[in-house]
Scaffold this active site. Structure first.
Site, PDB file in Angstrom:
ATOM      1  N   ASN A 404       0.819  -1.199   0.000  1.00 32.84           N
ATOM      2  CA  ASN A 404       0.000   0.000   0.000  1.00 32.84           C
ATOM      3  C   ASN A 404       0.861   1.261   0.000  1.00 32.84           C
ATOM      4  OD1 ASN A 404      -1.900   1.976   0.285  1.00 32.84           O
ATOM      5  ND2 ASN A 404      -2.965   1.047   1.988  1.00 32.84           N
ATOM      6  N   ASP A 405       1.434   1.593   1.159  1.00 33.29           N
ATOM      7  CA  ASP A 405       2.200   2.838   1.267  1.00 33.29           C
ATOM      8  C   ASP A 405       3.314   2.944   0.230  1.00 33.29           C
ATOM      9  OD1 ASP A 405       0.689   3.734   3.375  1.00 33.29           O
ATOM     10  OD2 ASP A 405       1.987   2.840   4.892  1.00 33.29           O
TER      11      ASP A 405
END
Lengths: 476, 102
Positions: A404-405
């Protein structure tokens, strides 16, 4: 004569350990490297046994220890799941730490065995000379670092293994508490030297305070910062070994300690750089706990495009190039085998498939590479960030699974964002981004919403990473 | 000339080994960082040397049995790591395969 020969053998074992690490520069030489490591260890153990020539009782203790310990170790090594590697490494670090404390304690209680003090005949009495000051410093450093490694690794293990929440635990005034304990440890070392190492409680107080500070150092650090923590504890276990190497005047221990210490330090540095965070800020902890609350509460749901497994299968079959971006979510869903299966199907359709790995993907350095290797993905299809990042613009599909990040474009555009400046995989440049995620609710570890979800070229595939991938395989 | 304290020699080895470690570890490919951690973990268990010396402490001296017990404990812990660390590294490394030539 014996001592000289032993010292040479220890040197040989130290050199073999260097070769063991050297072998890891490529997968082809790595297996031989591991054999060098084992040979080095056998030489070090054999030399020591020859040197101390144990009596019957001692043989009993040593054999029991090695048979039981070795059996447990071999069993764990054979049965452990590859996804559990981060917690296994943390557990192993804790053992080295505890062993260092035990060795330091033994040196404190029986200094003459370690040649750091001697028994002398004074008249009719046998008088034990005090432990040399230098040795006292070395062994107390070894005990302190070992104790920090032990409890720190136990906490890291509990967080990685899910026995403990990965969320940071922030004590009020924790920095002041840590500094106070640190000063108390220094004071105890000074007291120990002044008492020539004759007062037992000095040693135990030192050990207990160090155990405590190990806990306090790691509890404020959150789950996704674990790659840094595990590397750091790796480094500590090395420094503890090196400190005791000086006490024992043992070249193998000193060389190994230095190797492991610098290895762990370099890995921590690489991990910090991949998150654009300073080492100090990771250690001080609490990332995402304070900032995350505000970011998450602005929860007006923005519009996004959702797709099904069949849509994804259709898009990928018609692509000519697909780049797969795995993250921790792939590990926790055990989806690596499904991903490989999907890639195989695509390759049969003539699609070019590659894997892109961010340095901090997963919970320890290289975590994703091991999982993909386990699923029989050839290592020459797996690329690091710098080597593949400019290929996204030529890719038809980026398949993001459980990351994600590390894909969030805000890291490049929003100076306010806590992840600003972190190098990311440029998945948004691919023609289509297929983003597998459990639900739209959660945010990544950094507590930031991912801009990528709302892009026109992103299709969200909501569901369990493994189930979703399996369905895509069916769809193909 | 007065004799140099042996400590200085050990310190020299230590400092040089840090530099060796620095260059060797930077040349490790990132794909093998997990095996690197496992193998460094295994080799740091060479601390078993200290454990064996402790276990061999004379039981006659004051504190001898404490040392023997602590040594036995440390030897057991280090043995877990030695066998576990090297074997798990071997298992991981065996999985890294090249693309099959067709």
């Amino acid at each position: 004569m014996n001592a000289d020969l032993a010292a040479l053998l220890y040197l040989v074992s130290g050199v073999l350990f260097i070769l063991a690490l050297r072998g890891l520069s490529s997968p082809e030489t790595s297996r031989q490297g591991n054999n060098f490591g084992m040979a080095g260890m056998a030489i070090a153990i054999g030399t020591t046994l020859w040197l101390v020539s144990p009596d019957v009782t001692t043989w009993g203790i040593i054999l029991a220890a090695i048979v039981i310990g070795g059996g447990v170790g071999a069993y764990i090594a054979r049965s452990i799941k590859m996804t559990a590697m981060p917690q296994l490494v943390a557990a192993f670090h804790s053992l080295v730490g505890l062993a260092a404390v035990a060795v330091a304690a033994a040196a404190f209680y029986a200094p003459e065995s370690f040649h750091i003090a001697s028994d002398e005949n004074v008249g009719a009495y046998l008088i034990r000379t005090p432990i040399h000051m230098q040795s006292l410093i070395e062994l107390s450093l070894g005990a302190a670092i070992g104790a920090v490694t032990f409890t720190g690794s136990v906490i890291a293990f509990a967080k990685l293994n899910g026995n403990m929440s990965g969320a940071p635990i922030l004590l009020p005034a924790r920095h002041i508490i840590n500094i106070a304990i640190g000063l108390a440890i220094v004071a105890l070392i000074v007291m120990m030297i002044q008492a020539h190492g004759t007062v037992e409680w000095h040693f135990w107080a030192l050990a207990i305070l160090s155990l405590l500070i190990g806990v306090l150092l790691i509890i404020p650090i959150g789950g996704a910062d674990m790659p840094v923590v595990v590397s750091m504890l790796n480094s500590y276990s090395g420094w503890a070994a090196a400190a005791l190497g000086f006490t024992l005047e043992n070249v193998a221990l000193i060389i190994t300690g230095a190797l492991v210490g610098s290895s762990g330090a370099i890995l921590s540095y690489i991990m910090c750089k991949a998150m654009n965070r300073s080492f100090i800020s990771v250690i001080l902890g609490g990332f995402g706990a304070a900032d995350g609350a505000t970011a998450a509460s602005t929860g007006v749901q923005r519009a996004y495009k959702a797709g099904s497994a069949d849509d994804a299968a259709f898009i990928m079959r018609n692509a000519s190039k697909v780049i797969i971006v795995p993250g921790y979510g792939m590990a926790s869903a055990q989806a690596q085998h499904s991903v490989r299966e999907m890639a195989d199907m695509l390759k049969k359709e003539g699609v070019d498939v590659k894997y892109a790995i961010h340095p901090v993907a997963g919970r320890m350095p290289g975590h994703m590479n091991v999982l993909l290797a386990e699923a029989n993905v050839p290592y020459d299809e797996v690329f690091e960030l710098e080597d593949i990042n400019n290929e996204f613009s030529t890719a038809d599909v980026a398949y993001v699974i459980g990351a994600n990040d590390v894909t969030n474009p805000l890291a490049k555009t929003d100076p306010q964002s806590p992840i600003f400046g972190m190098p990311i995989l440029d998945v948004e440049k691919a023609k289509t981004v297929l983003f597998v995620k459990r639900s739209m609710g959660g945010v990544g570890y950094a507590g930031v919403d991912n801009e990528l979800f709302y892009r026109d070229n992103t299709m969200m595939l909501l569901g369990d990473a493994k189930k979703m991938t399996d369905e895509i395989v069916k769809g193909l | 000339m007065e004799a140099v304290d042996p400590f200085i020699f050990y310190l020299a080895i230590f400092v040089l080994a840090i530099f060796v470690g620095y260059y060797v570890v930077w040349s490790v490919t990132p794909a093998l960082h997990t095996p690197l951690m496992a193998v460094t973990n295994a080799i740091s268990s060479v601390i078993i040397v200290g454990a064996l010396i402790a276990a061999a402490a004379s039981a006659m001296t004051e504190g001898g049995w404490v040392a023997k017990g602590a040594g036995g404990l440390a030897a057991g812990l280090a043995a877990v790591n030695i066998f576990g660390g090297f074997l798990v590294t071997q298992r991981m490394l065996a999985m890294y395969k090249k693309k099959e030539k067709k």
